[in-house]
Motif scaffolding. Structure first.
Motif, PDB file in Angstrom:
ATOM      1  N   SER A   1      31.102  38.087  62.592  1.00 19.27           N
ATOM      2  CA  SER A   1      31.065  39.537  62.600  1.00 19.27           C
ATOM      3  C   SER A   1      30.546  40.010  63.941  1.00 19.27           C
ATOM      4  CB  SER A   1      30.169  40.062  61.473  1.00 19.27           C
ATOM      5  OG  SER A   1      30.230  41.468  61.407  1.00 19.27           O
ATOM      6  N   ALA A   2      31.195  41.048  64.479  1.00 15.02           N
ATOM      7  CA  ALA A   2      30.751  41.688  65.711  1.00 15.02           C
ATOM      8  C   ALA A   2      30.418  43.134  65.391  1.00 15.02           C
ATOM      9  CB  ALA A   2      31.850  41.612  66.772  1.00 15.02           C
ATOM     10  N   SER A   3      29.408  43.664  66.054  1.00 13.46           N
ATOM     11  CA  SER A   3      29.018  45.049  65.795  1.00 13.46           C
ATOM     12  C   SER A   3      29.249  45.894  67.019  1.00 13.46           C
ATOM     13  CB  SER A   3      27.551  45.135  65.381  1.00 13.46           C
ATOM     14  OG  SER A   3      26.719  45.188  66.510  1.00 13.46           O
ATOM     15  N   VAL A   4      29.401  47.187  66.785  1.00 17.84           N
ATOM     16  CA  VAL A   4      29.567  48.118  67.888  1.00 17.84           C
ATOM     17  C   VAL A   4      28.313  48.165  68.742  1.00 17.84           C
ATOM     18  CG1 VAL A   4      28.738  50.142  66.619  1.00 17.84           C
ATOM     19  CG2 VAL A   4      30.423  50.429  68.440  1.00 17.84           C
ATOM     20  N   GLY A   5      27.201  47.662  68.209  1.00 18.48           N
ATOM     21  CA  GLY A   5      25.971  47.581  68.981  1.00 18.48           C
ATOM     22  C   GLY A   5      25.955  46.441  69.978  1.00 18.48           C
ATOM     23  N   GLY A   6      26.978  45.580  69.927  1.00 14.67           N
ATOM     24  CA  GLY A   6      27.066  44.492  70.898  1.00 14.67           C
ATOM     25  C   GLY A   6      26.542  43.163  70.398  1.00 14.67           C
ATOM     26  N   ALA A   7      26.297  43.034  69.101  1.00 17.58           N
ATOM     27  CA  ALA A   7      25.832  41.764  68.542  1.00 17.58           C
ATOM     28  C   ALA A   7      27.014  41.012  67.948  1.00 17.58           C
ATOM     29  CB  ALA A   7      24.777  42.004  67.469  1.00 17.58           C
ATOM     30  N   ILE A   8      27.041  39.703  68.189  1.00 11.53           N
ATOM     31  CA  ILE A   8      28.069  38.841  67.602  1.00 11.53           C
ATOM     32  C   ILE A   8      27.366  37.737  66.826  1.00 11.53           C
ATOM     33  CG2 ILE A   8      29.943  37.213  68.054  1.00 11.53           C
ATOM     34  CD1 ILE A   8      30.645  38.794  70.507  1.00 11.53           C
ATOM     35  N   ARG A   9      27.740  37.579  65.572  1.00 12.67           N
ATOM     36  CA  ARG A   9      27.163  36.536  64.723  1.00 12.67           C
ATOM     37  C   ARG A   9      28.292  35.641  64.235  1.00 12.67           C
ATOM     38  NH1 ARG A   9      27.239  36.172  59.360  1.00 12.67           N
ATOM     39  NH2 ARG A   9      27.752  38.364  59.072  1.00 12.67           N
ATOM     40  N   VAL A  10      28.104  34.328  64.351  1.00 11.05           N
ATOM     41  CA  VAL A  10      29.134  33.369  63.919  1.00 11.05           C
ATOM     42  C   VAL A  10      28.469  32.264  63.101  1.00 11.05           C
ATOM     43  CG1 VAL A  10      30.989  31.820  64.637  1.00 11.05           C
ATOM     44  CG2 VAL A  10      30.441  33.822  66.031  1.00 11.05           C
ATOM     45  N   GLU A  11      29.033  31.989  61.934  1.00  7.20           N
ATOM     46  CA  GLU A  11      28.634  30.852  61.105  1.00  7.20           C
ATOM     47  C   GLU A  11      29.819  29.879  61.124  1.00  7.20           C
ATOM     48  OE1 GLU A  11      25.667  30.943  59.589  1.00  7.20           O
ATOM     49  OE2 GLU A  11      25.215  33.021  60.130  1.00  7.20           O
TER      50      GLU A  11
ATOM     51  N   LEU B   1      39.028  36.736  74.709  1.00  4.50           N
ATOM     52  CA  LEU B   1      39.066  38.115  74.233  1.00  4.50           C
ATOM     53  C   LEU B   1      38.409  39.074  75.222  1.00  4.50           C
ATOM     54  CD1 LEU B   1      38.124  37.418  70.506  1.00  4.50           C
ATOM     55  CD2 LEU B   1      40.313  38.335  71.318  1.00  4.50           C
ATOM     56  N   LYS B   2      38.082  38.579  76.411  1.00  5.90           N
ATOM     57  CA  LYS B   2      37.449  39.377  77.470  1.00  5.90           C
ATOM     58  C   LYS B   2      36.082  39.894  77.041  1.00  5.90           C
ATOM     59  CE  LYS B   2      41.154  39.055  80.045  1.00  5.90           C
ATOM     60  NZ  LYS B   2      42.007  38.257  79.136  1.00  5.90           N
ATOM     61  N   VAL B   3      35.354  39.075  76.290  1.00  4.82           N
ATOM     62  CA  VAL B   3      33.994  39.420  75.879  1.00  4.82           C
ATOM     63  C   VAL B   3      33.029  38.557  76.670  1.00  4.82           C
ATOM     64  CG1 VAL B   3      32.337  39.447  73.973  1.00  4.82           C
ATOM     65  CG2 VAL B   3      34.718  40.085  73.563  1.00  4.82           C
TER      66      VAL B   3
ATOM     67  N   ARG C   1      36.548  49.729  66.630  1.00  2.00           N
ATOM     68  CA  ARG C   1      37.843  49.048  66.513  1.00  2.00           C
ATOM     69  C   ARG C   1      37.836  47.749  67.315  1.00  2.00           C
ATOM     70  NH1 ARG C   1      38.027  54.078  67.152  1.00  2.00           N
ATOM     71  NH2 ARG C   1      38.310  54.012  69.403  1.00  2.00           N
ATOM     72  N   ARG C   2      37.193  47.781  68.473  1.00  4.62           N
ATOM     73  CA  ARG C   2      37.067  46.569  69.286  1.00  4.62           C
ATOM     74  C   ARG C   2      36.235  45.514  68.548  1.00  4.62           C
ATOM     75  NH1 ARG C   2      39.010  43.089  72.841  1.00  4.62           N
ATOM     76  NH2 ARG C   2      37.576  42.423  74.471  1.00  4.62           N
ATOM     77  N   ALA C   3      35.157  45.954  67.895  1.00  5.44           N
ATOM     78  CA  ALA C   3      34.313  45.031  67.126  1.00  5.44           C
ATOM     79  C   ALA C   3      35.123  44.382  66.003  1.00  5.44           C
ATOM     80  CB  ALA C   3      33.109  45.773  66.551  1.00  5.44           C
ATOM     81  N   ARG C   4      35.956  45.162  65.332  1.00  3.14           N
ATOM     82  CA  ARG C   4      36.760  44.606  64.237  1.00  3.14           C
ATOM     83  C   ARG C   4      37.805  43.628  64.756  1.00  3.14           C
ATOM     84  NH1 ARG C   4      38.337  49.482  60.230  1.00  3.14           N
ATOM     85  NH2 ARG C   4      39.412  50.192  62.077  1.00  3.14           N
ATOM     86  N   THR C   5      38.362  43.916  65.923  1.00  2.00           N
ATOM     87  CA  THR C   5      39.327  42.987  66.513  1.00  2.00           C
ATOM     88  C   THR C   5      38.675  41.650  66.811  1.00  2.00           C
ATOM     89  OG1 THR C   5      40.601  44.795  67.500  1.00  2.00           O
ATOM     90  CG2 THR C   5      40.862  42.616  68.478  1.00  2.00           C
TER      91      THR C   5
END
Length: 832
Positions: free
Chosen positions: A115-125, A143-145, A96-100
């Motif tokens: 897109s963010a994954s529950v595995g801790g990866a963030i990808r941005v285009e 977002l406190k990331v 849920r945090r990844a989707r937020t």
């Protein structure tokens, strides 16, 4: 994520005269065959402005990183307008945090996909004309990331490396070793500590309330309030982020229910709700950390320091400082610091960390250092080495061919991280289901708030029931059911030498009923040898071989290299004629100029068509004899005279027979071989390895048509080397490339890449995919089953506490079930 996208993508193509260029056509053909693409067409390319592509596609089915890989595999580059960044982040503890985070990033103007994954990866285009990378970092801080350094970058156009034009960021995604999730001051266990403290205060307050006669009346309430603060700390943060995005998720529902309980004086039940919810979150976070560590372990395989000899002096430096051409000294039992080739010493290297091969591979120095330096991708497996692999008992020296951030291992780490962020078909289905289900639950809860009007009960009871239904029906387990399995499956595959690029190919691979194989280099060794030299029309064997070697030396086709290698050995010291002006006739052969005359070398079928003179009877008879013997034939003609034919034969792979037998036993009912070689040659190889159907004599575009026809009948995979098979792979349900550890094109083209040049890993990949599909189905069944039980149970009177306990228990159950994939073992033991 933005689902429907239409992008005008500037591309750089070598020597592009117009929009009809073959390279651009191949790119369009490859992209048009991808799932999720509605339309692809070229714009411009008129000589004044560069050609551009306009692509209409579903961003959920075709993420931009995949699009970028396919463009690169066609020999093109996406120009610098669209930036691409990957981070390994701290602070994403659950789906849920990844989707937020994904939704918050996608809402930023200029972000094309995120897109963010529950595995801790963030990808941005993102579009550089509208937003900078620093702005995206700032948004994540809001977002406190906590984002670390970037994942290893490709170094190709379209990536924002932040070091000026033409530079490459030298970053490996290594963190500082601390988990900064949530609250930095307590590290990784913060949420669990808060949850346990909440439970302790709840227990103390309850004990005082029931047993503490003579204690102040306010003391239990104070304990419950403190429990509220600790149990709701992270939940409040998540709810605030969701409300800013106008999202109403489980975190908000829990707070509403807890606040409602407090308003009704049920402090103990509200504190119990928050305790169970926060404990469930903390345990889910802990369990998912195991899958994250399996991926992070890949990045730590390469050593941080390397012993390098420069200008006759030996020193120890950081691997990031190594450059192409450095000589690295690797002592016995050390990990190799970089990709390269052996120039001194012999040893056996354990390549399992990269390729999954269970047996160490013997390594010897290259025969020709200058040739290896000029064409490092052409170095054979007996001399090629990879970063992160483990040296055996012999000291060796290697020449570095790739910088540390461009090594096969670095690219695997990056692609696995990107795979985490790409949704599978089941996950896209559950997302659509939730978009309908959650509003329906909210509507039901609102109706239940007014049950006291119809049923003779106080408003308190109606409110309590409505809150219980809200909590019970929240699809937390469903949200994590597929991502947890995909994360574990992708991590396990990578550890076994199989790179799976996302949930879609991971699921699809296990549903295959047919597999098509390219012949050369896939079912065969890809190292053909000259077996027959048949001169005709008065020519002699020396003249035939000399012409063939002179012309084919200008080509890099595998058959051409075989003719050159074996031909030189046969010709000894004979002087070769001078050839120039080589032109490739795609899928048919080549033509060149030798001594003022045109020389054609290629398939018999290319003669007598498109202005090329027809072959004489003697040449045709020679070709027929060779093909009857299962030989691949190359015909040589000079001017108006047939010179002769050369017969070559490739050796079937030993592992192919075993792999195909195992695939048949696993239920893959159809095995097809597609080849550009003559039908009789294709049939001879097919009989040898156990292929059901052989389709020979196919041009590249005919291979695509064959795969499309098969895909219309069954779910079909296409297995090839990734170099010439990109359009055919794109047309299949799943494209699979072999030998990807040594080939950038294979890594970029395929949906699934076998890092070792070994078909034995294919049954492992299919078996893992089937196990993943099974676990995903189990998780979805458990998730929906629990909701189906809890909703009527809470309507009929189950309390919030038990409902939350079952709810969080089901979430933890699906995560633990998914983690079983990390222990998956190939029944035949072919992948580590």
């Amino acid at each position: 994520m933005n689902d429907r996208l239409e992008l005008e993508i500037p591309v750089l193509l070598p020597d592009l005269p117009d929009a009809a260029d073959a390279c651009l056509n191949r790119l369009i053909s490859t992209l048009a065959a991808q799932d999720g693409v509605q339309r692809v067409h070229a714009i411009g390319g008129d000589g004044e402005a560069p050609a551009r592509l306009c692509i209409h596609f579903d961003g959920g089915m075709l993420p931009l990183p995949r699009l970028r890989e396919l463009v690169r595999s066609a020999g093109a580059e996406i120009t610098g307008r669209y930036g691409h960044v990957m981070w390994r982040a701290k602070g994403i503890s659950h789906e849920r945090r990844a989707r937020t985070i994904s939704a918050a990033l996608c809402a930023i103007p200029g972000v094309v996909q995120a897109s963010a994954s529950v595995g801790g990866a963030i990808r941005v285009e993102y579009d550089r004309r509208q937003i900078a990378e620093s702005d995206i970092r700032d948004a994540l801080r809001g977002l406190k990331v906590v984002v670390g350094r970037r994942m290893a970058a490709d170094g190709h156009a379209g990536h924002d490396h932040g070091r000026g034009p033409g530079t490459v960021a030298e970053e490996h995604g290594r963190s500082d070793g601390h988990d900064h999730s949530h609250a930095d001051f307590l590290g990784a266990n913060t949420e669990l500590i808060f949850a346990l403290a909440c439970g302790a205060l709840l227990g103390i307050g309850f004990a005082i309330e029931k047993l503490g006669s003579g204690m102040p009346e306010w003391l239990p309430i104070a304990c419950y309030v403190a429990a509220y603060v600790l149990g709701g700390f992270f939940t409040v943060r998540e709810a605030i982020d969701n409300l800013r995005l106008r999202k109403f998720e489980i975190d908000t529902l829990m707070l509403v229910a807890a606040a409602g309980a407090a308003a009704l004086g049920a402090w103990a039940e509200g504190a119990l709700l928050l305790f169970l919810f926060s404990l469930g979150h903390a345990l889910e976070h802990y369990a998912m950390g195991r899958a994250k560590k399996a991926i992070e372990a890949l990045a730590k395989l390469a050593p941080e320091r390397a012993t390098v000899r420069r200008d006759g002096r030996t020193s120890e430096i950081a691997v990031e400082q190594m450059v192409v051409g450095d000589i690295a000294i690797v002592r016995p039992n050390e990990r190799l610091p970089a990709d390269g080739f052996v120039i001194r010493g012999t040893t056996a290297i354990n390549q399992a960390p990269v390729t999954g091969e269970s047996i160490p591979v013997d390594k010897v120095p290259v025969a020709d250092t200058a040739a290896a330096r000029a064409k490092p991708d052409a170095v054979g497996g007996a001399s090629k080495v990879f970063a992160g692999t483990i040296n055996g008992g012999g000291a060796i020296e290697i020449e570095v061919t790739r910088r540390s951030n461009e090594s096969a291992l670095a690219k695997v780490v990056k692609m696995v991280s990107e795979a985490e962020t790409q949704k599978s078909p089941t996950q896209r289905f559950t997302d659509r289901f939730e978009r309908v289900f959650v509003p329906a639950v909210l509507a039901l809860s609102v109706l239940l708030l007014f049950a006291w009007i119809v049923v003779d009960e106080p408003f308190r009871d109606s409110f309590y029931r409505a809150m219980a239904v809200l909590v019970a029906a929240s699809p937390c387990a469903l949200a994590i059911a597929t991502p947890s399995a995909v994360l574990s499956g992708v991590a396990r595959a990578a550890r076994g030498g199989v790179l799976v690029k996302g949930g879609a190919p991971l699921e699809n691979l296990g549903s295959l009923t047919a597999i098509a194989f390219d012949k050369t280099g896939t079912l065969t060794e890809g190292r053909p040898r000259i077996t027959d030299v048949v001169p005709v029309d008065g020519a002699d064997e020396g003249e035939l071989l000399a012409l063939a070697v002179a012309v084919e030396a200008l080509s890099d086709h595998p058959l051409a290299q075989a003719i050159v290698k074996d031909g030189r050995e046969r010709l000894k010291e004979r002087t070769l004629p001078v050839a120039d002006e080589l032109k490739s006739l795609t899928g048919r052969g080549v033509t060149a100029n030798v001594g003022g005359e045109t020389v054609w070398i290629g398939k018999a079928e290319m003669f007598g068509a498109e202005g090329i003179p027809a072959l004489g009877q003697a040449a045709l008879e020679a070709i027929e004899r060779l093909r009857e013997g299962g030989r691949t034939t190359m015909v040589v003609r000079k001017g108006d005279r047939d010179v002769g034919a050369i017969g070559l034969m490739d050796t079937p792979r030993n592992a192919a027979r075993v792999a195909l037998r195992r695939l048949h036993e696993m239920g893959v009912s159809r095995m097809i071989m597609i080849s550009g070689d003559h039908q009789k040659v294709a049939e001879a190889i097919a009989r040898d390895v156990g292929i059901d159907v052989a389709l020979g004599g196919l041009m590249p575009e005919e291979k695509v048509d064959a795969i499309r026809k098969l895909a219309g009948e069954d779910k079909v995979a296409m297995v090839g080397d990734g170099v010439n098979d990109a359009p055919a792979m794109a047309s299949a349900t799943v494209g699979i490339a072999m030998g990807a550890a040594g080939s950038d094109v294979a890594l970029e083209t395929a949906d699934v890449a076998l890092m070792a040049d070994d078909l034995a890993h294919l049954p492992f990949a299919v078996g893992l995919s089937r196990r993943t599909r099974g676990i995903i189905r189990q998780n979805v069944f458990v998730s929906l089953g629990v909701v189906a039980f809890l909703v009527p149970a809470t309507i009929l009177g189950m309390g919030i506490g038990p409902a939350v306990g079952v709810h969080e228990g089901s979430t933890l159950l699906v995560v633990v079930n998914a983690l079983r994939l990390l222990a998956y073992r190939d029944p035949e033991g072919n992948a580590a």
